[in-house]
Motif scaffolding. Structure first.
Motif, PDB file in Angstrom:
ATOM      1  N   MET A   1      56.391  21.174  39.184  1.00  0.00           N
ATOM      2  CA  MET A   1      55.701  21.325  40.471  1.00  0.00           C
ATOM      3  C   MET A   1      54.223  21.658  40.272  1.00  0.00           C
ATOM      4  SD  MET A   1      57.025  23.474  43.779  1.00  0.00           S
ATOM      5  CE  MET A   1      58.647  22.723  43.670  1.00  0.00           C
ATOM      6  N   LYS A   2      53.940  22.499  39.227  1.00  0.00           N
ATOM      7  CA  LYS A   2      52.556  22.836  38.926  1.00  0.00           C
ATOM      8  C   LYS A   2      51.785  21.598  38.477  1.00  0.00           C
ATOM      9  CE  LYS A   2      51.396  25.199  35.152  1.00  0.00           C
ATOM     10  NZ  LYS A   2      50.271  24.465  34.514  1.00  0.00           N
ATOM     11  N   THR A   3      52.480  20.729  37.723  1.00  0.00           N
ATOM     12  CA  THR A   3      51.845  19.506  37.233  1.00  0.00           C
ATOM     13  C   THR A   3      51.409  18.615  38.383  1.00  0.00           C
ATOM     14  OG1 THR A   3      53.203  19.582  35.240  1.00  0.00           O
ATOM     15  CG2 THR A   3      52.137  17.489  35.762  1.00  0.00           C
ATOM     16  N   SER A   4      52.256  18.471  39.377  1.00  0.00           N
ATOM     17  CA  SER A   4      51.907  17.629  40.532  1.00  0.00           C
ATOM     18  C   SER A   4      50.751  18.233  41.317  1.00  0.00           C
ATOM     19  CB  SER A   4      53.129  17.436  41.441  1.00  0.00           C
ATOM     20  OG  SER A   4      53.576  18.675  41.967  1.00  0.00           O
ATOM     21  N   PHE A   5      50.652  19.582  41.326  1.00  0.00           N
ATOM     22  CA  PHE A   5      49.531  20.228  42.005  1.00  0.00           C
ATOM     23  C   PHE A   5      48.219  19.914  41.292  1.00  0.00           C
ATOM     24  CE2 PHE A   5      46.776  24.108  42.375  1.00  0.00           C
ATOM     25  CZ  PHE A   5      46.368  23.876  43.686  1.00  0.00           C
ATOM     26  N   ILE A   6      48.237  19.918  39.957  1.00  0.00           N
ATOM     27  CA  ILE A   6      47.034  19.591  39.186  1.00  0.00           C
ATOM     28  C   ILE A   6      46.585  18.168  39.505  1.00  0.00           C
ATOM     29  CG2 ILE A   6      46.055  19.334  36.875  1.00  0.00           C
ATOM     30  CD1 ILE A   6      46.603  22.235  37.790  1.00  0.00           C
ATOM     31  N   GLU A   7      47.543  17.255  39.609  1.00  0.00           N
ATOM     32  CA  GLU A   7      47.195  15.878  39.982  1.00  0.00           C
ATOM     33  C   GLU A   7      46.607  15.834  41.380  1.00  0.00           C
ATOM     34  OE1 GLU A   7      47.260  13.257  38.003  1.00  0.00           O
ATOM     35  OE2 GLU A   7      47.853  14.657  36.408  1.00  0.00           O
ATOM     36  N   TYR A   8      47.142  16.675  42.251  1.00  0.00           N
ATOM     37  CA  TYR A   8      46.677  16.769  43.644  1.00  0.00           C
ATOM     38  C   TYR A   8      45.202  17.180  43.702  1.00  0.00           C
ATOM     39  CZ  TYR A   8      46.286  19.033  48.292  1.00  0.00           C
ATOM     40  OH  TYR A   8      45.885  19.440  49.539  1.00  0.00           O
ATOM     41  N   ILE A   9      44.832  18.211  42.933  1.00  0.00           N
ATOM     42  CA  ILE A   9      43.438  18.673  42.988  1.00  0.00           C
ATOM     43  C   ILE A   9      42.501  17.758  42.198  1.00  0.00           C
ATOM     44  CG2 ILE A   9      43.987  21.084  43.472  1.00  0.00           C
ATOM     45  CD1 ILE A   9      43.608  21.713  40.547  1.00  0.00           C
ATOM     46  N   LYS A  10      43.041  17.049  41.222  1.00  0.00           N
ATOM     47  CA  LYS A  10      42.208  16.090  40.486  1.00  0.00           C
ATOM     48  C   LYS A  10      41.729  14.980  41.410  1.00  0.00           C
ATOM     49  CE  LYS A  10      43.803  16.545  35.689  1.00  0.00           C
ATOM     50  NZ  LYS A  10      44.575  15.902  34.597  1.00  0.00           N
ATOM     51  N   ARG A  11      42.536  14.630  42.397  1.00  0.00           N
ATOM     52  CA  ARG A  11      42.168  13.579  43.348  1.00  0.00           C
ATOM     53  C   ARG A  11      40.972  13.998  44.204  1.00  0.00           C
ATOM     54  NH1 ARG A  11      47.839  13.223  44.411  1.00  0.00           N
ATOM     55  NH2 ARG A  11      47.516  13.988  46.549  1.00  0.00           N
ATOM     56  N   ARG A  12      40.653  15.274  44.209  1.00  0.00           N
ATOM     57  CA  ARG A  12      39.532  15.776  44.990  1.00  0.00           C
ATOM     58  C   ARG A  12      38.241  15.850  44.186  1.00  0.00           C
ATOM     59  NH1 ARG A  12      43.754  16.069  47.408  1.00  0.00           N
ATOM     60  NH2 ARG A  12      44.032  16.659  49.577  1.00  0.00           N
ATOM     61  N   SER A  13      38.247  15.219  43.016  1.00  0.00           N
ATOM     62  CA  SER A  13      37.048  15.074  42.178  1.00  0.00           C
ATOM     63  C   SER A  13      36.434  16.415  41.763  1.00  0.00           C
ATOM     64  CB  SER A  13      35.986  14.233  42.899  1.00  0.00           C
ATOM     65  OG  SER A  13      36.480  12.964  43.211  1.00  0.00           O
ATOM     66  N   LEU A  14      37.281  17.427  41.542  1.00  0.00           N
ATOM     67  CA  LEU A  14      36.774  18.708  41.057  1.00  0.00           C
ATOM     68  C   LEU A  14      36.443  18.597  39.573  1.00  0.00           C
ATOM     69  CD1 LEU A  14      39.285  21.187  42.768  1.00  0.00           C
ATOM     70  CD2 LEU A  14      37.091  20.374  43.617  1.00  0.00           C
ATOM     71  N   THR A  15      35.569  19.463  39.101  1.00  0.00           N
ATOM     72  CA  THR A  15      35.202  19.448  37.691  1.00  0.00           C
ATOM     73  C   THR A  15      36.367  19.978  36.856  1.00  0.00           C
ATOM     74  OG1 THR A  15      34.293  21.682  37.724  1.00  0.00           O
ATOM     75  CG2 THR A  15      32.806  19.883  38.282  1.00  0.00           C
ATOM     76  N   PRO A  16      36.415  19.628  35.570  1.00  0.00           N
ATOM     77  CA  PRO A  16      37.464  20.163  34.682  1.00  0.00           C
ATOM     78  C   PRO A  16      37.509  21.681  34.680  1.00  0.00           C
ATOM     79  CG  PRO A  16      36.353  18.323  33.626  1.00  0.00           C
ATOM     80  CD  PRO A  16      35.582  18.619  34.881  1.00  0.00           C
TER      81      PRO A  16
END
Length: 290
Positions: A1-16
């Motif tokens: 579930m945490k992994t899918s959240f990381i993918e979720y926020i990556k879609r928002r173009s946040l920095t590493p």
């Protein structure tokens, strides 16, 4: 579930770096849930308050608020995934933490209406309307307006070059089609007439008119007039924020950083975070920590 959240926020173009900080917060939260023998989907409003109280023993109020914002996004993600229906973090805030003021963020059509509402056919009015156009379409800072020179306007390209400053970078911005015509008329007619009447010789794009009309005082009067016409207008920074939020909906983070003239990507991210949290909303009535 945490992994899918990381993918979720990556879609928002946040920095590493930001993604990594989000990840750390979620790890802290999930470990607390494990300790309390609770499942993510079972967490209630009261459980979130308990988590925050436990955090206050180890970190500052501001850090707790940052934790809360990340967890709020986490539950928004779960709602999007149809895992839950209600965000348990909604409506909670740590007391005593200063926040940047939230004000109305204007939609593009509202910005255009603000521009169109300014009607003044005097030399001063024509000059001021050109200045207003750069606030509502290009999000230019007021201190940048004063630095502009005639050579910065690229009429053949339909662009304008904004000078850098202590906290901003130089950038080349596209003009709206109607702005190109208005700039042509201003540079070749209005500005020349102002300079002839005042006897000035300068390369500055915007020139003062005799009678105590400094550009600083001019900007104050311009914004005063705009606020009279639209009660939602607070200041020029609000107009710039509205333009930047518009760009964030159209382009990736790096491009918006360039368009806004931000020296650091974190400056651009702050507008993105505000957009994710809902800039257009009034400050909510948050539950205090006991």
């Amino acid at each position: 579930m945490k992994t899918s959240f990381i993918e979720y926020i990556k879609r928002r173009s946040l920095t590493p770096r930001t993604i990594s900080s989000f990840d750390r917060v979620i790890v802290i939260f999930l470990k607390w849930l494990e300790k309390e023998q609770m499942k993510v989907e079972q967490v209630s409003y009261r459980d979130i308050l308990s988590f925050m109280k436990s955090c206050q023993k180890q970190v500052s109020q501001r850090t707790v608020q940052l934790y809360l914002n990340v967890i709020r996004h986490y539950y928004d993600h779960l709602i999007e995934e149809n895992k839950i229906e209600i965000n348990p973090v909604a409506g909670i805030k740590v007391q005593g933490v200063k926040r940047k003021a939230l004000y109305h963020i204007f939609e593009p059509h509202e910005l255009h209406a603000i521009y169109n509402s300014y009607q003044d056919e005097t030399l001063k009015g024509k000059r001021n309307k050109i200045m207003l156009s750069l606030l509502v379409y290009q999000g230019v800072k007021t201190e940048e307006l004063i630095k502009l020179e005639v050579q910065d306007v690229k009429l053949r390209e339909g662009k304008i070059e904004i000078p850098g400053g202590a906290k901003s970078e130089r950038r080349l911005l596209q003009l709206e089609s109607h702005q190109v015509l208005e700039f042509y008329d201003y540079i070749n007619n209005t500005r020349k007439e102002i300079m002839t009447n005042s006897g000035q010789k300068t390369d500055k794009l915007f020139v003062s008119i005799e009678g105590g009309d400094s550009l600083d005082s001019c900007m104050h009067r311009l914004m005063f007039w705009v606020r009279r016409k639209n009660k939602l207008v607070v200041n020029a920074k609000q107009l710039r924020a509205s333009v930047i939020v518009k760009w964030l909906k159209m382009y990736n983070l790096r491009k918006v950083q360039y368009l806004a003239g931000h020296r650091y990507i974190s400056s651009t991210e702050s507008y993105q975070q505000s957009e994710m949290q809902g800039l257009t909303e009034e400050v909510n009535k948050f539950h205090p920590l006991g």
